[in-house]
Design a protein around this motif. Structure first.
Motif, short mmCIF file in Angstrom:
data_model
loop_
_atom_site.label_atom_id
_atom_site.label_comp_id
_atom_site.label_asym_id
_atom_site.label_seq_id
_atom_site.Cartn_x
_atom_site.Cartn_y
_atom_site.Cartn_z
N PHE A 254 0.83 -1.22 0.00
CA PHE A 254 0.00 0.00 0.00
C PHE A 254 0.86 1.26 0.00
N TYR A 255 2.01 1.18 0.66
CA TYR A 255 2.94 2.31 0.68
C TYR A 255 3.36 2.64 -0.76
N HIS A 256 3.69 1.57 -1.52
CA HIS A 256 4.14 1.78 -2.90
C HIS A 256 3.01 2.26 -3.79
N ILE A 257 1.78 1.73 -3.52
CA ILE A 257 0.64 2.19 -4.33
C ILE A 257 0.41 3.67 -4.07
N THR A 258 0.49 4.09 -2.79
CA THR A 258 0.29 5.51 -2.44
C THR A 258 1.32 6.37 -3.16
N ILE A 259 2.58 5.93 -3.13
CA ILE A 259 3.64 6.70 -3.79
C ILE A 259 3.33 6.82 -5.29
N PHE A 260 2.85 5.70 -5.85
CA PHE A 260 2.54 5.68 -7.29
C PHE A 260 1.42 6.68 -7.60
N VAL A 261 0.34 6.62 -6.77
CA VAL A 261 -0.81 7.51 -7.01
C VAL A 261 -0.36 8.97 -6.89
N ILE A 262 0.44 9.27 -5.83
CA ILE A 262 0.90 10.65 -5.63
C ILE A 262 1.74 11.11 -6.83
N THR A 263 2.62 10.22 -7.31
CA THR A 263 3.47 10.59 -8.47
C THR A 263 2.60 10.88 -9.69
N GLN A 264 1.58 10.03 -9.88
CA GLN A 264 0.71 10.24 -11.04
C GLN A 264 -0.05 11.56 -10.91
N LEU A 265 -0.53 11.85 -9.68
CA LEU A 265 -1.26 13.10 -9.46
C LEU A 265 -0.35 14.29 -9.74
N ALA A 266 0.92 14.16 -9.28
CA ALA A 266 1.89 15.24 -9.49
C ALA A 266 2.07 15.49 -10.99
N TRP A 267 2.12 14.38 -11.77
CA TRP A 267 2.30 14.55 -13.21
C TRP A 267 1.08 15.17 -13.87
N LEU A 268 -0.10 14.76 -13.38
CA LEU A 268 -1.32 15.33 -13.95
C LEU A 268 -1.39 16.83 -13.66
N LEU A 269 -0.98 17.18 -12.44
CA LEU A 269 -0.95 18.59 -12.05
C LEU A 269 0.01 19.37 -12.95
N LEU A 270 1.17 18.75 -13.17
CA LEU A 270 2.19 19.37 -14.03
C LEU A 270 1.65 19.54 -15.45
N LEU A 271 0.90 18.52 -15.90
CA LEU A 271 0.31 18.56 -17.23
C LEU A 271 -0.67 19.74 -17.32
N GLY A 272 -1.49 19.87 -16.25
CA GLY A 272 -2.47 20.97 -16.19
C GLY A 272 -1.76 22.32 -16.25
#
Ligand code: ADP
Length: 343
Positions: free
Chosen positions: A8-26
């Motif tokens: 779950f720790y790794h899944i959380t890190i993955f989700v946060i990284t993806q959100l960061a990229w989406l934010l960057l994309l925005g």
């Protein structure tokens, strides 16, 4: 000791990284649109004739493609990490199992030796002890050898010894040797059918396959094991089916059991010893013969059937078998029994 993170720790890190990229994309889209409008306005004021009327979307699309590609790469890295994590978990289980497997015969040998040293043991008892110690020492040796051999197999360092055999004779011999090795009462293994053809096989490697499958049938059967081995052929393959009356395997585990270190984690399974290496080893050997192995079971207590397919000699996978035979000749310097015309 280094702290181990859960999945779950790794899944959380993955989700946060993806959100960061989406934010960057925005932010990138926002920045592009604002600057595009701003630059267009400035351009129109300074030099209206230089303004390109069409919309140049290439930098915009390029930026998005780049960000999507980076996001995709992160997903790939995450997948790889996930696989690695699962393998690490299996490896931890393997270490626990192997430690137990190594410690128990060693402790028993130690105990017998201490008893023999400290007490005056009658001759008959002493012989009994020696016999038990020899059994334990053999168990240790087999286990260590199997680990070394699997490692050699993975590094492709095994010496080949492929010979051409009559498939039915070979199977009968291998079954007989295994039954003797496991001290099985007569009638435990029934051999049926025939293939009436030849196969190119490394006999000692196939012996490991037969030993492991028969050993598993005994280990994973609660009552008296009944094993039936049926041989038949298709147009291109020799088929050998091992069926037992054991505890069976749930459908979702049928493929996983061939993975390295994999053991079924089920409370209904009697606490049998093992390392999770047996079926992995079996599959690698069969693959090296140009064949394949599959497992089938109707579920709990419905027994298990393993089906092995081996190419029929001179009918199927000719180039592959040719190579095996050539390697045997190169490593042993001997020609293949009665089949030297083949290579
Ligand atoms: P090990 O027996 O050392 O655990 P294997 O690789 O030989 O490792 O087998 C993997 C798993 O597959 C076993 O832990 C067991 O749960 C399951 N299995 C293998 N053979 C049988 C069988 N004949 N009947 C039921 N389950 C089996």
């Amino acid at each position: 000791m280094k702290k181990k993170h859960s999945i779950f720790y790794h899944i959380t890190i993955f989700v946060i990284t993806q959100l960061a990229w989406l934010l960057l994309l925005g932010i990138w889209i926002y920045w592009y649109v604002i600057n595009y409008i701003l630059l267009k306005n400035v351009g129109e004021k300074i030099s209206p004739q230089a303004i390109y009327e069409g919309t140049n979307i290439f930098p915009f699309v390029g930026g998005i493609v780049l960000l999507v590609a980076i996001s995709f790469s992160i997903s790939l890295i995450f997948r790889q990490l996930n696989v690695q994590l699962k393998l690490n978990n299996l490896y931890d289980n393997f270490i626990a199992n192997i430690t137990h497997e190594l410690k128990s015969p060693l402790s028993s040998i130690q105990l017998y030796l201490e008893t023999l040293q400290s007490r005056d043991v009658p001759a008959q008892k002493r012989n009994e002890f020696i016999e038990l110690m020899t059994k334990d020492a053999n168990r240790l040796q087999n286990l260590i050898n199997s680990i070394l051999e699997i490692s050699m197999l993975e590094q492709k360092k095994v010496s080949h010894n492929y010979q051409v055999y009559d498939a039915d004779n070979l199977i009968e011999k291998l079954v007989g040797e295994s039954a003797e090795q496991f001290n099985l009462p007569p009638g435990t293994i029934k051999v049926e059918g025939h293939a009436d053809c030849n196969c190119a096989a490394d006999k000692s490697a196939l012996k490991i396959v037969f030993d492991n499958l028969i050993d598993n049938s005994i280990k994973y059967t609660r009552d008296k094991a009944e094993i039936s081995i049926r041989t038949f052929r298709s147009a291109k393959n020799i088929l050998i089916e091992f069926k037992d009356n054991g505890i069976g395997i749930p459908a979702q585990e049928l493929k996983k059991i061939f993975n390295k270190f994999y053991r079924i984690d089920d409370k209904n399974i009697p606490s049998v010893k093992g390392t999770g290496l047996g079926l992995y080893w079996v599959r690698e050997i069969i693959k090296n013969h140009g064949g394949k192995i599959t497992a089938a079971s109707k579920g709990q207590n419905a027994g298990t059937a393993f089906k092995i397919e081996l190419p029929i000699y001179k009918v199927s996978k000719k180039r592959f078998i040719n190579r095996l035979i050539r390697q045997t000749i190169e490593s042993t310097g001997k020609s293949i029994k009665g089949e030297s015309d083949y290579v």
